[in-house]
Design an enzyme around this catalytic site. Structure first.
Site, short mmCIF file in Angstrom:
data_model
loop_
_atom_site.label_atom_id
_atom_site.label_comp_id
_atom_site.label_asym_id
_atom_site.label_seq_id
_atom_site.Cartn_x
_atom_site.Cartn_y
_atom_site.Cartn_z
N ASP A 283 0.83 -1.20 0.00
CA ASP A 283 0.00 0.00 0.00
C ASP A 283 0.87 1.26 0.00
O ASP A 283 1.83 1.36 0.77
CB ASP A 283 -0.89 -0.03 1.25
CG ASP A 283 -1.91 1.09 1.26
OD1 ASP A 283 -2.74 1.12 0.36
OD2 ASP A 283 -1.84 1.94 2.18
N GLU A 325 1.31 -0.37 -5.04
CA GLU A 325 0.10 0.46 -5.25
C GLU A 325 0.54 1.92 -5.37
O GLU A 325 0.39 2.70 -4.45
CB GLU A 325 -0.88 0.25 -4.10
CG GLU A 325 -2.22 0.89 -4.33
CD GLU A 325 -2.48 2.17 -3.52
OE1 GLU A 325 -3.43 2.89 -3.85
OE2 GLU A 325 -1.73 2.45 -2.56
C1 GLC Z 1 -3.99 3.46 -0.41
C2 GLC Z 1 -5.36 2.81 -0.25
C3 GLC Z 1 -6.32 3.84 0.24
C4 GLC Z 1 -5.84 4.40 1.54
C5 GLC Z 1 -4.40 4.91 1.44
C6 GLC Z 1 -3.79 5.14 2.79
O1 GLC Z 1 -3.99 4.40 -1.41
O2 GLC Z 1 -5.77 2.24 -1.44
O3 GLC Z 1 -7.62 3.31 0.37
O4 GLC Z 1 -6.68 5.44 1.96
O5 GLC Z 1 -3.55 3.98 0.79
O6 GLC Z 1 -3.50 3.92 3.41
#
Ligand code: GLC
Length: 650
Positions: A283, A325
């Site tokens: 993440d 991500e």
């Molecule tokens: C990523 C997740 C998102 C979250 C962020 C902070 O982008 O997909 O949903 O708010 O990280 O953890």
């Protein structure tokens, strides 16, 4: 071969963990020796000058060896099987779905009875949205983790997770979980200790005694949630200090300048790997390194950390792929696949967020040119890496592609983005979409878009108006959007609910833990009575589900859609039509998508220019119609929002 010092360090860990390096651990040992030098170099790039560098390096090696020791035989066998296929995750036979366990079926132990539904749809890769402990009313959908190893009691237990993984394994299904690398919840044990003033744990985060440094850092740091969590720092009264909180005020950024944090998180990564995770979703990796005077996003050190993690995983859990991500500008996204000596040695997968957003751009404008302008960058993805392709996920849609992609298509970037936002948030008169603006920033005018696939494609309004023609058009749009992303290359990741045409869910407004975040609009609570309608002929649910099912089955059947750097964009003879060609040996598949609401024509020449001799016939896998290729002055006609999966047949 590793240098003598490093080899000695490895051997120390080998002995401590009683590894059988002449027998069953020999392949591990060879990998360890093979990678240790690179691991040491990457580590030194970050920590050479840290006083705890040497101790923590030994700790890192120990973490690798210990976690290998703990890796179960079954997982080691699975590692071997995966390594026999070249890059298992490039396959066209993997189709994914992301879901929140509680909103999908209540608890982890309820998943088992739902696997048939997923299998029937054609899904064999499951992304469980965060399942580890997170405070109920300050959870960011689970992305504020208070215990990385305890399954949230609202979802079940670690044993439930283990038995689900086992069942998935038996069914040849894959599992993806998240590691929230950038931050912890303010309720995490480390944060609690830091709050009490414990210096060791304060050093796990970025603490400041007053606003001097935070004010300076804020000058260059963008705001991620400007409406609900403005600024990047939060005052902690217990210790009269400010802590860095780039996301929500309850999500404390971890300090990766401290090598101990790195080793702790590596150990957590292996904990997930040893649960049998096939793909680990990292993440928000763009944020993990902070530097004053910068946006503290996509910094070179963030890439160094990812490369280092990849090397370590390669040694002790080689079957687990890493998904970064990084929802950032296209040229930055590409770097997460690795660059230079590390090309294809960083993240194995990344979200094709650019293409996702550009699909929505095309759907609103009916024009494919901005999307095409991004392709010279996206096609640079190295062999051996892949995308997660998607139309919707739990997050908002950000219009993060570059201004020059917009201006090269003749549009004014500001006005263009404004149009897209108005179109999807419903303020553009005549727009069929019903979405909402997310995280509007009055200082910059930026905003992103929330809303479910179906609502953004017009289904919600069409149902409200009981307009059957509009319902059919929106179903067609939903399937076209899905088809475009399923065949493009990469693992398609459905978002639960989209397969059954779920429209926006407005119930979040009455939940105090959610009201500040309209992304809950598109995170539905599954009503299984509604989902049963997927079997009832003529219902909206059935039309969307069976269309999606057919597309996924086609993907599994067509070898040329595996992601082996085998995509070419067709020359744009008609700006409303996006067309790409997928090839595999002698096989060719033309995938065509009409992003306009009109019947369109495309010269037959479009099918000849990339292939010599010109093909004679095309078979559409979607409609089962066979076409004879005609003369160049004649036309192939596309239906409004129609799509075609045309294989060259002799
Ligand atoms: C990523 C997740 C998102 C979250 C962020 C902070 O982008 O997909 O949903 O708010 O990280 O953890």
């Amino acid at each position: 071969m590793a240098n003598k010092v490093l080899e000695k360090q490895i051997l120390l860990e080998v002995n401590k963990n009683k590894l059988d390096i002449k027998g069953k651990d020999s392949a591990f040992y060879l990998r360890f020796v093979d990678h240790v030098e690179t691991i040491a170099e990457l580590y030194d790039e970050l920590y050479a000058h840290h006083p705890g560098a040497a101790d923590n390096f030994q700790g890192l090696l120990h973490t690798i060896a210990r976690n290998w020791k703990q890796r179960k035989k079954k997982l080691r066998t699975r590692d071997n099987e995966k390594s026999k296929q070249e890059y298992w995750f490039l396959s066209n036979e993997i189709n994914g779905m992301s879901l929140y366990v509680d909103r999908f079926c209540g608890k982890l132990n309820g998943m088992s009875s739902k696997l048939e539904y997923l299998e029937n749809l054609g899904v064999n890769f499951l992304h469980l949205m965060p399942v580890f402990q997170s405070p109920e009313h300050a959870s960011d959908g689970g992305y504020a983790v208070s215990d990385f190893r305890k399954v949230d009691s609202r979802l079940g237990t670690i044993d439930d997770l283990i038995s689900l993984q086992k069942e998935l394994n038996e069914k040849d299904m894959y599992l993806m979980l998240d590691i929230v690398l950038n931050h912890t919840s303010d309720q995490h044990e480390w944060a609690m200790k830091a709050k009490q003033g414990n210096p060791q744990y304060k050093d796990y985060y970025y603490f400041y005694p007053d606003r001097t440094i935070p004010d300076h850092l804020d000058e260059s740091l963008p705001e991620i949630f400007p409406e609900s969590s403005p600024g990047n720092f939060t005052y902690i009264k217990e210790c009269d200090s400010w802590v860095m909180t780039v996301f929500h005020s309850y999500q404390w950024d971890l300090n990766y300048r401290n090598p101990r944090v790195l080793v702790e998180m590596l150990d957590t990564i292996f904990f997930y790997a040893n649960l049998g995770v096939d793909v680990l979703r990292i993440d928000a990796p763009a944020f993990i390194w902070k530097q004053s005077g910068t946006t503290s996003q996509n910094l070179p050190q963030a890439h160094t950390i990812l490369r280092l993690l990849k090397q370590c995983v390669q040694v002790a859990a080689p079957g687990m792929a890493l998904l970064g991500e990084a929802i950032v500008a296209p040229k930055e996204i590409m770097k997460y696949f690795g660059t230079g000596d590390f090309t294809a040695k960083e993240c194995d997968l990344a979200y094709n967020a650019t293409q996702m957003a550009l699909q929505w751009d095309m759907l609103a404008t009916g024009d494919t040119r901005v999307m095409l302008a991004a392709q010279h960058l996206l096609l640079r993805k190295p062999y051996g890496t892949s995308w997660i392709t998607y139309t919707r996920c739990h997050d908002d849609i950000g219009l993060g592609y570059d201004d020059d992609m917009i201006s090269s298509s003749g549009y004014n970037p500001y006005a263009h983005r404004q149009f897209i936002k108005d179109y999807y948030s419903g303020s553009y008169s005549g727009s069929p979409a019903s979405g909402a603006l997310f995280s509007y920033n009055p200082k910059t005018g930026d905003a992103r878009i929330s809303g479910s696939l179906a609502s953004l494609c017009g289904l919600e309004k069409a149902i409200e108006k009981k307009d059957t023609a509009a319902i059919e058009i929106s179903i067609q749009k939903i399937l076209m959007m899905q088809a475009h992303s399923f065949f493009l290359g990469g693992i398609p990741m459905l978002f639960y609910g989209d397969e059954a045409g779920y429209t926006n869910d407005y119930s979040y407004i009455s939940d105090p833990g959610k009201i500040y975040d309209n992304r809950w609009l598109h995170r539905p609570l599954i009503d299984w009575k509604k989902n049963k309608l997927v079997n009832k002929k003529g219902t909206i649910e059935q039309k969307v589900y069976s269309g999606t099912q057919k597309l996924l089955a086609l993907r599994k059947k067509l070898l040329m859609v595996a992601d082996t750097k085998n995509l070419t964009w067709m020359t744009p003879h008609n700006i409303h039509v996006a067309g790409y060609i997928r090839t595999q040996h002698q096989q060719r598949l033309y995938c065509l998508f009409n992003f306009s609401g009109q019947h369109l024509s495309l010269t037959w020449y479009a099918f000849k220019e990339h292939l010599y001799p010109a093909p004679a016939r095309l078979y559409d896998h979607w409609s089962s119609v066979q076409y004879e290729i005609k003369n160049d002055e004649q036309y192939f006609v596309l239906d409004p929002y129609g799509f075609y999966l045309l294989e060259v047949v002799e």
